[in-house]
Scaffold this active site. Sequence first.
Site, PDB file in Angstrom:
ATOM      1  N   HIS A  92       0.735  -1.395   0.120  1.00  0.00           N
ATOM      2  CA  HIS A  92       0.157  -0.122   0.049  1.00  0.00           C
ATOM      3  C   HIS A  92       0.914   1.257  -0.142  1.00  0.00           C
ATOM      4  O   HIS A  92       0.625   2.089  -1.033  1.00  0.00           O
ATOM      5  CB  HIS A  92      -1.036  -0.029   1.138  1.00  0.00           C
ATOM      6  CG  HIS A  92      -1.808   1.281   1.420  1.00  0.00           C
ATOM      7  ND1 HIS A  92      -3.166   1.257   1.221  1.00  0.00           N
ATOM      8  CD2 HIS A  92      -1.297   2.414   1.737  1.00  0.00           C
ATOM      9  CE1 HIS A  92      -3.552   2.320   1.408  1.00  0.00           C
ATOM     10  NE2 HIS A  92      -2.856   2.996   1.791  1.00  0.00           N
ATOM     11  N   GLU A  93       1.841   1.465   0.967  1.00  0.00           N
ATOM     12  CA  GLU A  93       2.469   2.553   1.039  1.00  0.00           C
ATOM     13  C   GLU A  93       3.709   2.627  -0.175  1.00  0.00           C
ATOM     14  O   GLU A  93       3.845   3.904  -0.533  1.00  0.00           O
ATOM     15  CB  GLU A  93       3.494   2.353   2.223  1.00  0.00           C
ATOM     16  CG  GLU A  93       2.682   2.508   3.686  1.00  0.00           C
ATOM     17  CD  GLU A  93       1.586   3.548   3.602  1.00  0.00           C
ATOM     18  OE1 GLU A  93       1.760   4.564   3.070  1.00  0.00           O
ATOM     19  OE2 GLU A  93       0.485   3.308   4.239  1.00  0.00           O
ATOM     20  N   HIS A 142       3.497   6.467  -7.122  1.00  0.00           N
ATOM     21  CA  HIS A 142       2.908   7.759  -7.471  1.00  0.00           C
ATOM     22  C   HIS A 142       3.731   8.989  -7.373  1.00  0.00           C
ATOM     23  O   HIS A 142       3.508   9.998  -8.282  1.00  0.00           O
ATOM     24  CB  HIS A 142       1.525   8.042  -6.691  1.00  0.00           C
ATOM     25  CG  HIS A 142       0.693   8.639  -7.137  1.00  0.00           C
ATOM     26  ND1 HIS A 142      -0.622   9.126  -6.806  1.00  0.00           N
ATOM     27  CD2 HIS A 142       0.407   9.368  -8.543  1.00  0.00           C
ATOM     28  CE1 HIS A 142      -1.389   9.837  -7.605  1.00  0.00           C
ATOM     29  NE2 HIS A 142      -0.758   9.983  -8.617  1.00  0.00           N
TER      30      HIS A 142
END
Length: 711
Positions: free
Chosen positions: A494-495, A501
Amino acid sequence: MTTSLLSPLVALPASLENNPLLTFGRGIAAYSEVKPEHIAPAIGFLLKYAQDAVDTATHPETPSSWEKLVEPLEDATEALDRSWGAISHLNNVADTPELRAAFGQMLPEYTAFRSNLGQNLALYQKFKALKNSPQFAELNRAQQKVIENSLRDFRLGGAELSDAEKPRFSVIQDEQASLGKKFSEHVLDATDCFVHTITDKADLAGLPEDILAAAADTAQQKGLQGWAFTLHFPSYYPVMQYSENRELRRLMYQAYVTRSSELGPQYGEGKLDWDNTHNMLDQLRLRDEEARMLGFANYAALSLAPKMANSVDEVDLFLTNFAIKSKPFAQKDYQELCEFAKAELGFTEGLEPWDIPFASERLKQTRYAFSENELKQYFPLPKVLDGLFRVIQTLFGVKIESANLPTWHADVQSFAVKDLAGKIRAYFYLDPYARPGKRGGAWMDDARGRRELANGEIQIPVAYLVCNFAPPVTVDGILRQPTITHDDVITLFHESGHGLHHLLTQVSALGVSGINGVEWDAVELPSQFMENFCWEWEVLEKMSAHAQTGKPLPRELFEKMLAAKNFQNGLATLRQVVMSLTDWRLHSSFDTKSAKGQSVLEVSRNIADEYGIIPQPEISRWINSFSHIFAGGYAAGYYSYKWAEVLSADVYSAFEEAAKLTGSVLDAKTGARYREEILEVGGSRPAAESFKAFRGREPSIDALLRHGGMA
């Protein structure tokens, strides 16, 4: 002459030549050299430099152009923000009383500068002049988006308020920053202070050996006998999952859910000074006042100005519909759990809150014939990292290699992201383990953004990935390889999605490169997208190796794990929706004027009673440690996890479709499209446009319901 991060031509005064918050240029701060006494001189100097840049920008003779207005202002504010960001980061991961005090001393001054900048009518007029000038059409799309976002932010920052209103607006910003800081400190202090020691091993029945080893290690570090347990999640939650000692579970639970509340001293060895009850009320009142000053009906409406969602009612309806859809599944989950606990565990009088994780783990073991701890042994952190990097490299055409950046703790690792030609595109840090003085949870933050400098060079991005996994422990003089749970694996992916991004952006305008300028309710798309790979055999097979035998995860165990993927997902989904609704209603319909005492708690209880399944214990004060909305930037934004989950599940379904043709979800062609249309564009265009550019249509909820077993 010593140059600083301000620009290659700006000299530092002799008194600041050795200040590590000023001497790292466009590089990376020497975190371990930063001392509390460096903060005030450095930030004071940078504030003056930034204010001088603002004064120059607003001078009547300064042209309203990108080169003369935007770039010099960006240079000065970036210099300030990068140093302040390094201090804020250290405050989150290496808190000390001295650092906390120095940070707190300069927080009002930094907040005041930012508030005044947002209210600067002359600067607002300069940006409007640039927007209306012929040059605007000559700027690239990213630069235009920076100008458009800046104009919006000036309006939201109070630039259009009257001179009589602006001082009060500034006070509101200052008080909110101070209250958020105190909220976070209270939660950290309440978490750090609690230690429960056990000296009789018979009281620890059911706890896995690695958890006992960690507890013994904690006791030794604190100079205690036996086994010591804390409220840091890697210590707390295994007790709730595995301990057969119901009294121990009760004690730990009561301490955990009363952190930072008036009940903290009674149950968690806390102090009344750490009670966040009034802090929450004060923050909500200030947010409501801020929104009304800007012409919005409430803070939720204000918060939507830079988001995808269009109205307060749209978000409320989205959440209530989600609650209605998930509630039958949650009811079924809870009924099965209660029946199992009564028949198999002897809980004839029903489940207490501290029994639920324990009963859930036992039901999972019974139904699927494996335990979370058994699964954990297959995920040594180094092996998981190798697997994560393989996924990233396969999908996005980059290589990840170890780097040697300056760090703030011995456990911290750094990495370089390189393209296939070997050119470095970005760096990132990984701070994996829980420790005293480190804020709980997991997060990604930017240390440096991508931008094109005045000389044409590209400043590459740097990110922090911070987790709170159980640290490695020493047993019989041997340091054991750290293993993490599958939930931790999901957290890491997730991180890393947030990190990608920021790191893979190709936008060169700082205000919209990477995660900058991305709508808050879309920012979770890349992070939640990455979670899906944690359930794919072709990924797990290659990133697992048993801590003792080195053998990969057996296919049989994987199939059991996959069968259990949506185990109690109805309860988990409903819990998240209830938290989102609590946040939303507090910021949209909560009457801050008549509120008093436990009014915030009452809102959370009423929503849980209406939509939840599990009865709320009278002592629970979970809202008092809800740092996401009171100290973490998610105020009126917690719904974004579910909102973006619709987008991320739909995006991932494109990889599932590709797998039907290629035999692999790690499809490089689809990965390249995702990188180009989602990751690389950052905030340079609306998230809805990026989604449609990738999927070719509007988003659908079908994939999310299918993935969650609620289709």
